[in-house]
Enzyme design. Structure first.
Site, PDB file in Angstrom:
ATOM      1  N   SER A 179       3.764  27.657   4.570  1.00 19.63           N
ATOM      2  CA  SER A 179       3.453  28.752   5.477  1.00 19.63           C
ATOM      3  C   SER A 179       2.900  28.156   6.763  1.00 19.63           C
ATOM      4  O   SER A 179       2.831  26.942   6.918  1.00 19.63           O
ATOM      5  CB  SER A 179       2.441  29.701   4.842  1.00 19.63           C
ATOM      6  N   LYS A 180       2.506  29.015   7.636  1.00 24.63           N
ATOM      7  CA  LYS A 180       2.072  28.586   8.966  1.00 24.63           C
ATOM      8  C   LYS A 180       0.966  27.545   8.927  1.00 24.63           C
ATOM      9  O   LYS A 180       0.956  26.621   9.730  1.00 24.63           O
ATOM     10  CB  LYS A 180       1.593  29.808   9.750  1.00 24.63           C
TER      11      LYS A 180
END
Ligand code: GLU
Length: 469
Positions: free
Chosen positions: A240-241
């Site tokens: 994820s980010k």
């Protein structure tokens, strides 16, 4: 060997193209190219709330930067509504689909009841065989799911995945407002585009039996599937980010080369012996779905940086100079204060020390600034009155040189070192600070030579003036 391969990459334009999506796109693309097949780009933009034109443009820009050309598309689902309507009508008239007038509350109540009885919560089929439907009552279209038997996903990677039909819902294919649903559009498009292989993330595996029902209802043969494993962060959680799983265009901004990113992403789950560096042609030649790793791949930003550095090391000189020029201009600096030849020399010095183009441009900045931007700590340590005599001597030796080559600069240094009985470090560090503002740079002879005589003398003078202040 597979015949007439047709694959598609089908992003939704509800966000940027990220690492995971780009890898899926690459697997599709290289698979198609390996088999001389057709790679299609299809934008799934039926979610009107979340799809935007900005993301649509950004996805295309990302592929443009990666240099990935699609043989067909971009198709857009939002422009293909007639096709879905036609298919829905066909299913309705064959009896495979039916009108359902149950309200959302009624459907929820059915699910609750099933749950309470310990059964799979799903639509109970109330409207399947009701013929007394009032045409004025709002309805959706549902696809009749078989009550018995199994839906078998024959997956190239995971093998057979079996779903009991009895667990499947009579899925809605057209909502009450007349819009077709996600899984329905995907299946209709895959049929219409004659897709032979659906290669996508295994987060879509649970959609596959629903899509298979559409194939069955239309008596179409289903494509082959390859559900690829997810990418995990170093903490083994889904990427994820916070792992740096930024959009592909961020990697452009951060100075990655598209070829390096492609190489890295393809290797993330695919291998060919223990080779690490592949040209696009080599990947095309060797790519096989069967060689994809079945377990999840772990994203390793350090390895990506290493690979990027390898690509920078062997990049075309003109490309690096162009990148340097563009980067300098973006920072308000003029590349033309030095000749093209000097800039070629600068990128050659920096290519072995930069893991990104951004690092290369940062490392080259000092050559192009009009005034040296001193690191105060380095300046107060090295630009001292104790060192000024040495610096002045060197300045005078340098001023005598006609051809300002690194060899001649080196001789000037050695003359001063011998006369003053000092080691190179003692002389080179103050000069380096005077010239670059800091203590780290490529070799001092090369640096001076590339900076040129005038600029070098000017900087030494400015540093001496600073000491004497
Ligand atoms: N549109 C889906 C996504 O963005 C992909 C659907 C598919 O490949 O079937 O994740």
């Amino acid at each position: 060997m597979y015949a007439d391969i047709r694959v598609r990459f089908a992003p939704s334009n509800t966000g940027h193209l990220h690492i995971g999506g780009a890898r899926t796109a690459l697997f599709n693309w290289f698979f198609a190219k390996h088999h001389a097949g057709t790679a299609i780009l299809r934008i799934e933009d039926t979610d009107r709330q979340r799809s935007t034109e900005e993301y649509y443009d950004a996805i295309l820009a990302a592929f443009d930067w990666l240099g990935l050309e699609w043989d067909e598309g971009p198709y857009r689902q939002s422009r293909r509504m007639d096709l879905y309507k036609e298919a829905a009508d066909k299913l309705l008239s064959s009896g495979a689909a039916y009108r359902c007038t149950c309200t959302p509350d009624e459907v929820n109540a059915m699910r609750e009841r099933a749950r309470a009885e310990g059964k799979t919560p799903k639509y109970d089929g109330t409207c399947r065989d009701r013929y007394d439907k009032d045409p004025n009552v709002p309805f959706c279209l549902r696809l009749r799911a078989p009550d018995v038997g199994k839906a078998i996903v024959d997956d190239i990677l995971t093998g057979e995945v079996v779903f009991e039909n009895s667990q499947l819902d009579d899925m809605v294919i057209v909502r009450t407002d007349g819009t077709p649903t996600y899984n329905f559009c995907v299946a209709i498009d895959d049929i219409d585009m004659k897709i032979t292989h659906v290669i996508r993330g295994n987060d879509h595996l649970s959609n596959t039996p629903k899509q298979l029902l559409v194939y069955q209802a239309l008596e179409e043969t289903s494509p082959k599937f390859a559900h690829i494993s997810m990418i995990l962060g170093s903490d083994k959680k889904r990427l994820s980010k916070r792992h740096g799983a930024d959009s592909i265009l961020d990697y452009k901004e951060r100075g990655f080369l598209p070829e390096a990113l492609i190489n890295y992403l393809v290797r993330l789950g695919w291998s060919h012996g223990d080779q690490e560096i592949f040209s696009k042609e080599e990947i095309v030649e060797n790519f096989a779905l069967e060689n994809l790793n079945k377990s999840a791949a772990v994203f390793n930003p350090e390895k990506l940086l290493w690979l990027n550095q390898e690509y920078i090391k062997s990049a075309d000189g003109d490309f690096l100079v162009e990148s340097l020029d563009a980067g300098l201009r973006a920072q308000g600096l003029s590349p033309d204060v030095l000749t093209h030849k000097s800039r070629e020399g600068i990128v050659d010095e920096l290519r072995t020390r930069s893991s990104t183009l951004t690092e290369m441009i940062d490392g080259a900045r000092f050559f192009f600034e009009n005034e040296v931007d001193f690191d105060e700590k380095a300046a107060s340590k090295f630009l001292t009155s104790e060192n000024s005599g040495l610096m002045l001597k060197l300045r005078n030796e340098l001023s005598k040189i006609d051809m300002f080559s690194s060899e001649n600069v080196k001789s000037a240094f050695h003359r001063v070192m011998e006369e003053e009985a000092v080691k190179l470090g003692k002389l080179a560090q103050p000069v380096r600070v005077a010239i670059t503002g800091g203590t780290i740079s490529p070799g001092i002879f090369e640096t001076l030579s590339l900076l040129g005589k005038d600029r070098s003398l000017h900087r030494l003078d400015a540093a001496l003036a600073r000491v004497n202040q």
